[in-house]
Write an enzyme that holds these catalytic residues in place. Structure first.
Site, PDB file in Angstrom:
ATOM      1  N   GLU A   1       0.806  -1.233   0.000  1.00 48.92           N
ATOM      2  CA  GLU A   1       0.000   0.000   0.000  1.00 48.92           C
ATOM      3  C   GLU A   1       0.835   1.277   0.000  1.00 48.92           C
ATOM      4  O   GLU A   1       1.816   1.396   0.730  1.00 48.92           O
ATOM      5  CB  GLU A   1      -0.906  -0.008   1.232  1.00 48.92           C
ATOM      6  CG  GLU A   1      -1.942   1.103   1.255  1.00 48.92           C
ATOM      7  CD  GLU A   1      -3.131   0.704   2.111  1.00 48.92           C
ATOM      8  OE1 GLU A   1      -4.040   0.012   1.613  1.00 48.92           O
ATOM      9  OE2 GLU A   1      -3.130   1.083   3.297  1.00 48.92           O
TER      10      GLU A   1
ATOM     11  N   LYS B   1       0.601   4.687   1.382  1.00 46.14           N
ATOM     12  CA  LYS B   1      -0.199   5.231   2.497  1.00 46.14           C
ATOM     13  C   LYS B   1       0.590   6.347   3.165  1.00 46.14           C
ATOM     14  O   LYS B   1       1.627   6.096   3.781  1.00 46.14           O
ATOM     15  CB  LYS B   1      -0.470   4.072   3.476  1.00 46.14           C
ATOM     16  CG  LYS B   1      -1.358   4.405   4.649  1.00 46.14           C
ATOM     17  CD  LYS B   1      -1.630   3.150   5.491  1.00 46.14           C
ATOM     18  CE  LYS B   1      -2.675   3.372   6.556  1.00 46.14           C
ATOM     19  NZ  LYS B   1      -2.940   2.186   7.374  1.00 46.14           N
TER      20      LYS B   1
ATOM     21  N   LYS C   1      -8.073   2.132  -2.995  1.00 46.97           N
ATOM     22  CA  LYS C   1      -8.462   1.922  -1.593  1.00 46.97           C
ATOM     23  C   LYS C   1      -9.165   3.178  -1.126  1.00 46.97           C
ATOM     24  O   LYS C   1      -8.558   4.222  -0.938  1.00 46.97           O
ATOM     25  CB  LYS C   1      -7.205   1.655  -0.766  1.00 46.97           C
ATOM     26  CG  LYS C   1      -7.496   1.104   0.601  1.00 46.97           C
ATOM     27  CD  LYS C   1      -7.229  -0.389   0.592  1.00 46.97           C
ATOM     28  CE  LYS C   1      -7.684  -1.120   1.823  1.00 46.97           C
ATOM     29  NZ  LYS C   1      -7.444  -0.477   3.082  1.00 46.97           N
TER      30      LYS C   1
ATOM     31  N   GLU D   1     -14.540  -6.350   2.274  1.00 47.87           N
ATOM     32  CA  GLU D   1     -13.852  -6.304   3.574  1.00 47.87           C
ATOM     33  C   GLU D   1     -14.801  -6.528   4.751  1.00 47.87           C
ATOM     34  O   GLU D   1     -15.868  -5.921   4.823  1.00 47.87           O
ATOM     35  CB  GLU D   1     -13.165  -4.952   3.722  1.00 47.87           C
ATOM     36  CG  GLU D   1     -12.406  -4.805   5.025  1.00 47.87           C
ATOM     37  CD  GLU D   1     -11.684  -3.481   5.111  1.00 47.87           C
ATOM     38  OE1 GLU D   1     -10.800  -3.218   4.282  1.00 47.87           O
ATOM     39  OE2 GLU D   1     -12.022  -2.706   6.016  1.00 47.87           O
TER      40      GLU D   1
ATOM     41  N   ASN E   1     -10.205  -7.565   7.863  1.00 49.99           N
ATOM     42  CA  ASN E   1      -9.430  -6.448   8.405  1.00 49.99           C
ATOM     43  C   ASN E   1      -9.239  -6.632   9.905  1.00 49.99           C
ATOM     44  O   ASN E   1     -10.216  -6.708  10.656  1.00 49.99           O
ATOM     45  CB  ASN E   1     -10.135  -5.117   8.114  1.00 49.99           C
ATOM     46  CG  ASN E   1      -9.163  -3.934   8.211  1.00 49.99           C
ATOM     47  OD1 ASN E   1      -8.124  -4.033   8.871  1.00 49.99           O
ATOM     48  ND2 ASN E   1      -9.493  -2.841   7.552  1.00 49.99           N
TER      49      ASN E   1
ATOM     50  N   GLU F   1      -5.783  -8.250   6.227  1.00 52.40           N
ATOM     51  CA  GLU F   1      -5.500  -6.827   6.087  1.00 52.40           C
ATOM     52  C   GLU F   1      -5.160  -6.185   7.429  1.00 52.40           C
ATOM     53  O   GLU F   1      -5.790  -6.470   8.437  1.00 52.40           O
ATOM     54  CB  GLU F   1      -6.738  -6.089   5.558  1.00 52.40           C
ATOM     55  CG  GLU F   1      -7.258  -6.542   4.223  1.00 52.40           C
ATOM     56  CD  GLU F   1      -8.535  -5.790   3.859  1.00 52.40           C
ATOM     57  OE1 GLU F   1      -9.318  -6.331   3.071  1.00 52.40           O
ATOM     58  OE2 GLU F   1      -8.765  -4.687   4.394  1.00 52.40           O
ATOM     59  N   SER F   2      -4.212  -5.279   7.390  1.00 51.06           N
ATOM     60  CA  SER F   2      -3.869  -4.351   8.488  1.00 51.06           C
ATOM     61  C   SER F   2      -3.064  -5.003   9.606  1.00 51.06           C
ATOM     62  O   SER F   2      -3.252  -6.177   9.943  1.00 51.06           O
ATOM     63  CB  SER F   2      -5.117  -3.729   9.115  1.00 51.06           C
ATOM     64  OG  SER F   2      -5.863  -3.011   8.178  1.00 51.06           O
TER      65      SER F   2
HETATM   66  O1  LIG Z   1      -5.275   2.736   8.829  1.00 53.57           O
HETATM   67  C1  LIG Z   1      -6.160   3.249   9.536  1.00 53.57           C
HETATM   68  O2  LIG Z   1      -5.931   3.871  10.607  1.00 53.57           O
HETATM   69  C2  LIG Z   1      -7.598   3.186   9.111  1.00 53.57           C
HETATM   70  C3  LIG Z   1      -8.559   3.800   9.896  1.00 53.57           C
HETATM   71  C4  LIG Z   1      -9.885   3.793   9.515  1.00 53.57           C
HETATM   72  C5  LIG Z   1     -10.257   3.194   8.337  1.00 53.57           C
HETATM   73  C6  LIG Z   1      -9.313   2.573   7.526  1.00 53.57           C
HETATM   74  C7  LIG Z   1      -7.990   2.574   7.912  1.00 53.57           C
HETATM   75  N1  LIG Z   1      -7.022   1.996   7.114  1.00 53.57           N
HETATM   76  C8  LIG Z   1      -7.273   1.462   5.843  1.00 53.57           C
HETATM   77  C9  LIG Z   1      -6.692   0.129   5.684  1.00 53.57           C
HETATM   78  O3  LIG Z   1      -7.418  -0.782   5.418  1.00 53.57           O
HETATM   79  C10 LIG Z   1      -5.200  -0.032   5.847  1.00 53.57           C
HETATM   80  O4  LIG Z   1      -4.573   1.062   5.255  1.00 53.57           O
HETATM   81  C11 LIG Z   1      -4.621  -1.285   5.240  1.00 53.57           C
HETATM   82  O5  LIG Z   1      -5.302  -2.424   5.631  1.00 53.57           O
HETATM   83  C12 LIG Z   1      -3.154  -1.406   5.661  1.00 53.57           C
HETATM   84  O6  LIG Z   1      -3.061  -1.392   7.063  1.00 53.57           O
HETATM   85  P1  LIG Z   1      -1.666  -1.228   7.810  1.00 53.57           P
HETATM   86  O7  LIG Z   1      -0.721  -2.261   7.246  1.00 53.57           O
HETATM   87  O8  LIG Z   1      -1.953  -1.468   9.243  1.00 53.57           O
HETATM   88  O9  LIG Z   1      -1.183   0.143   7.531  1.00 53.57           O
END
Ligand SMILES: O=C(O)c1ccccc1NCC(=O)[C@H](O)[C@H](O)COP(=O)(O)O
Length: 263
Positions: free
Chosen positions: A55, A57, A117, A166, A187, A217-218
């Protein structure tokens, strides 16, 4: 009670109202008609081993500023050259500091599938995503009614795009399955509270039918998390923060890809 997700979606709707005044859906439809077909991202994510969706970001509601990304195309090329299967581009402006221009530049720079996204709440955004070259769109079950989910899922497929549907809990997983989702993202981040629970994937994965592509995810901090998700049945991981905030994104991508291959 209003949640973080509600607040994000309210902002998205306000920004959308401005864009729909500037560019009509008919204009987008004309642009889409002139484009080459979307890449079949679902098929790429089905390939043996663990795929990485890397991503772009800049910022997030949970962490604020993450990284200065002056050249998203260059970062995306770094990801793709290091072995990422697809690139995720955040296009939400207010909290993630992303733009459709980021999507354009990433699309022009890489030949792997690109995910727009964002927080999709209208058909217009799907046409917009395709017009800007996206191959994958995100449908967040928590922010859609069943009718919206079914309609937008069908439209994504009509436009040749892969819908990453998701979920974060049991009820949302059932709704995604009922909608016929062929790619489901679990997520670990609760978008209403921003808490991250990495055991969410292992809890929900038994509810997802075989044959559906499963994306974790995340909150993936690195290769060890990716390897664990692979063992638990993930076909892909979606990683943002760990890639943009580290010193060497290419090395981080290579480590995750290698960990997935070895697990
Ligand atoms: O990333 C956040 O804080 C967030 C908050 C509210 C809604 C969506 C959010 N993120 C979007 C995503 O899904 C993430 O950017 C993506 O899954 C990657 O996550 P990470 O590896 O933890 O940065």
């Amino acid at each position: 009670m209003s949640t973080v997700l509600d607040a994000i979606v309210a902002g998205v709707r306000e920004d959308l109202a401005v864009r729909t005044e500037q560019v009509s859906q008919s204009d987008l439809e004309r642009r889409v008609a002139d484009l080459p077909a979307a890449i079949d991202a679902e098929q790429r994510l089905r390939a043996p081993g663990l795929s990485l969706i890397a991503e772009v970001k800049r910022a997030s509601p949970s962490k604020g500023h993450l990284a200065e990304i002056a050249d998203p195309a260059s970062l995306a090329s770094t990801y793709a050259d290091a072995g990422a299967t697809a690139i995720s581009v955040l296009t939400e402006q207010r909290r993630f500091h992303g733009t459709l221009a980021d999507l354009d530049s990433v699309r022009a720079a890489v030949s792997v599938p690109v995910l727009r996204k964002d927080f999709m709440v209208t058909d217009y955004q799907l046409w917009e995503a395709r017009a800007h070259g996206a191959d994958i769109i995100l449908l967040i079950v928590a922010s859609l009614t069943d009718d919206e989910l079914a309609r937008m899922h069908a439209l994504a497929h009509e436009l040749g795009m892969t819908a990453l549907v998701e979920v974060h809990d049991e009820g949302e997983t059932q709704r995604a399955v009922d909608a016929g989702a062929s790619v489901i993202g679990v997520n670990a981040r609760n978008l209403k509270t921003l808490e991250v629970h990495r055991d969410t994937f292992s809890r929900l994965v038994p509810l997802i039918p075989p044959g559906v592509v499963k994306v974790a995810e995340s909150g993936v901090a690195g290769a060890a998390d990716a390897a664990l998700y692979a063992v638990q049945g993930a076909d892909a991981v979606l990683v943002g923060e760990a890639l943009v905030s580290g010193a060497d994104p290419a090395a981080a991508v290579r480590e995750i890809v290698a960990a997935g291959a070895g697990s």
